[in-house]
Each structure stands twice: as structure tokens, then as C-alpha cells.
Design a protein around this motif. Sequence first.
Motif, PDB file in Angstrom:
ATOM      1  N   VAL A   1       0.836  -1.197   0.000  1.00 47.81           N
ATOM      2  CA  VAL A   1       0.000   0.000   0.000  1.00 47.81           C
ATOM      3  C   VAL A   1       0.872   1.248   0.000  1.00 47.81           C
ATOM      4  O   VAL A   1       0.596   2.221  -0.699  1.00 47.81           O
ATOM      5  N   SER A   2       1.939   1.218   0.797  1.00 55.05           N
ATOM      6  CA  SER A   2       2.828   2.377   0.874  1.00 55.05           C
ATOM      7  C   SER A   2       3.468   2.676  -0.474  1.00 55.05           C
ATOM      8  O   SER A   2       3.594   3.844  -0.870  1.00 55.05           O
ATOM      9  N   LYS A   3       3.904   1.637  -1.204  1.00 55.42           N
ATOM     10  CA  LYS A   3       4.508   1.849  -2.512  1.00 55.42           C
ATOM     11  C   LYS A   3       3.524   2.525  -3.466  1.00 55.42           C
ATOM     12  O   LYS A   3       3.869   3.496  -4.156  1.00 55.42           O
ATOM     13  N   ALA A   4       2.296   2.009  -3.540  1.00 55.10           N
ATOM     14  CA  ALA A   4       1.297   2.577  -4.438  1.00 55.10           C
ATOM     15  C   ALA A   4       0.937   3.997  -4.022  1.00 55.10           C
ATOM     16  O   ALA A   4       0.799   4.893  -4.864  1.00 55.10           O
ATOM     17  N   GLN A   5       0.800   4.209  -2.707  1.00 53.63           N
ATOM     18  CA  GLN A   5       0.462   5.538  -2.208  1.00 53.63           C
ATOM     19  C   GLN A   5       1.580   6.533  -2.492  1.00 53.63           C
ATOM     20  O   GLN A   5       1.337   7.671  -2.893  1.00 53.63           O
ATOM     21  N   ASN A   6       2.811   6.105  -2.330  1.00 54.45           N
ATOM     22  CA  ASN A   6       3.943   6.996  -2.569  1.00 54.45           C
ATOM     23  C   ASN A   6       4.061   7.363  -4.043  1.00 54.45           C
ATOM     24  O   ASN A   6       4.383   8.502  -4.387  1.00 54.45           O
ATOM     25  N   MET A   7       3.802   6.403  -4.920  1.00 48.56           N
ATOM     26  CA  MET A   7       3.856   6.712  -6.346  1.00 48.56           C
ATOM     27  C   MET A   7       2.782   7.726  -6.716  1.00 48.56           C
ATOM     28  O   MET A   7       3.038   8.693  -7.450  1.00 48.56           O
ATOM     29  N   ALA A   8       1.564   7.514  -6.210  1.00 50.24           N
ATOM     30  CA  ALA A   8       0.485   8.452  -6.493  1.00 50.24           C
ATOM     31  C   ALA A   8       0.815   9.841  -5.960  1.00 50.24           C
ATOM     32  O   ALA A   8       0.545  10.857  -6.614  1.00 50.24           O
ATOM     33  N   SER A   9       1.420   9.884  -4.781  1.00 49.41           N
ATOM     34  CA  SER A   9       1.804  11.166  -4.195  1.00 49.41           C
ATOM     35  C   SER A   9       2.852  11.871  -5.046  1.00 49.41           C
ATOM     36  O   SER A   9       2.772  13.081  -5.291  1.00 49.41           O
ATOM     37  N   MET A  10       3.858  11.118  -5.513  1.00 51.06           N
ATOM     38  CA  MET A  10       4.885  11.705  -6.378  1.00 51.06           C
ATOM     39  C   MET A  10       4.289  12.282  -7.656  1.00 51.06           C
ATOM     40  O   MET A  10       4.736  13.320  -8.153  1.00 51.06           O
ATOM     41  N   MET A  11       3.256  11.585  -8.185  1.00 50.78           N
ATOM     42  CA  MET A  11       2.645  12.016  -9.433  1.00 50.78           C
ATOM     43  C   MET A  11       1.472  12.966  -9.185  1.00 50.78           C
ATOM     44  O   MET A  11       0.771  13.339 -10.121  1.00 50.78           O
TER      45      MET A  11
END
Length: 280
Positions: free
Chosen positions: A188-198
Motif C-alpha cells: 500500500v505504501s509503494k502505491a500511495q507513494n507513487m500516487a503522491s509523487m505524481m
Amino acid sequence: MSACDSCPSKNGCTSQDTCGKKNAPTFEPMNSNSSIKKVIGIASGKGGVGKSFVTTTLAVKLASQGLKVGIMDADITGPSIPRAFGLKEMLTSTDENHIIPATTMGGIKVVSLNLLLEDETAPVIWRGPVISGLVRQFWTDVDWGMLDVLLIDMPPGTGDVPLTVFQSIPLDGLVLVSTPQDLVSMIVSKAQNMASMMKVNILGLVENMSYTVCPHCNEKISLFGNDMALKRAANAANLEILDKMPLDPEMTGLVDEGEAESLKLDEILNNTYGAIKALL
């Protein structure tokens, strides 16, 4: 750390001066015959969590409430959306070479690579740039007509295709799909972090396969144990668990048989529907 640092296409990318910055990305133009109010991505940090099932179910839920819905099957190497709706006909095009989506019995518009292949079992042995190019075409070359909501069924992980969607298509929100297992906190953290970066807004989480119901006594059984790991991960990421979906043999059977629009969804995905409806 910038979005470029974790991007798998960094070495060959020509957009590093803008990628991840305030005014980036520069989205691809929508097809000139399309009018889409909101675009929602359905994503997961890993495979096997039932993301396509959630996409299918959510599309049926939205359509049942009178909304005009489309599904872009961006999981190019593992497309399963057409089968869920019993779609088999090949996609056609207009005189302007615009792709015409297939339409389900209930009026949901669908575009998928499997509707471009003569044999749906043929493997897609393509490199990342070719796959990413097709996803962009599903946005620029498809005549979606008028839609209230376009759902994009994204492939799992944080690789080329999710990055292409984030950089090429203006997402109004993202729904993350997970299961209640111990390893989900990292995923979840990986997906959330990617969305945050984008800079993509996450509407919340859908916990799939949350439980099953005993056919004899109606007791709810947590197949993966309790969901405390997912709750902790959601809290740490400041995300809401919108809905919990059961592992229901009757529901999965209907989808496997191409009868997704026969699903009874009165008590399913109500909060996720509400979160999307609030954007309209």
C-alpha cells in the motif's frame, strides 16, 4: 527523492526537466469526439488482489445508478475485462480512424487489447514502450462519446504502464485495491507513494476478499485473519478504507461466466460509489 529517481524509464526519458514538478506532466489530448467528466484509476501495489474484479463490480455499480460508464482495460498483458461482460466482438473504427468501444448489454463502454486480438488466449509479448503506446492510444484514439466516469483498470505495481497513465491521462482520483494480509503495509505504501509523487488524489482503499460467508450459518469468516495490518497501513498513509468486499463464489461465478451485469450490489461498494459521485 523525485518521481524520476524511481522511474524505470529514467535513462531513456526526455521529460526529466518537468516530470514530478509542479506544472508536470503534460497530458495527452483526449479524443476529439470524447467528453468525459471524471477519470478514475483502479490500482494495486501487487497482483492477485482482484483489482479487475473490483473495476468490473464498480462499473456495474455506477451504471446501475444511472451514470454513463466506460472501462479502459490498461492491464495490457493480462486483460480480463471483456470476459467479465461476455464481450467477444472485435473493436471497429470510424472513417476518422477513431476506435469505437465495445458496449455491454447494460451500456458500459469497454476498450481492451483482447478486443483487438482474433485469439483472446494469444500471449502479448511486447516491450514496455509498445504497451505504453497502446495505453496512450486508448485515450487519444478512442471515441468514448459522453461519459460520466471512465474507469482505468491499471496493471499491478509501479512500472511503465502505471507511470504512463499518471503522466498521460488526467486522473481525477485513484482507488487502491488490497487484501487484508500482513504484507500489504509495504505494498500500500509503494502505491500511495507513487500516487503522491505524481500528484494524483487517492480516494481511498477497497479491501477485497475481506471475508466469506458460511452458507450454512451465515457467519462471516476472515480468510486472511483480521485486517489490522491493512488498517495500520491505511492510517499511516492517511487513507480511508472505503469498502470491504467479500469473496463470494456466486459473484465470482457470474463474472467468470460473463454475466457481471447480473451482480446484486445493493450492499457492495456504496462508499466508493459515494466518493466518486461526490466528484461529479
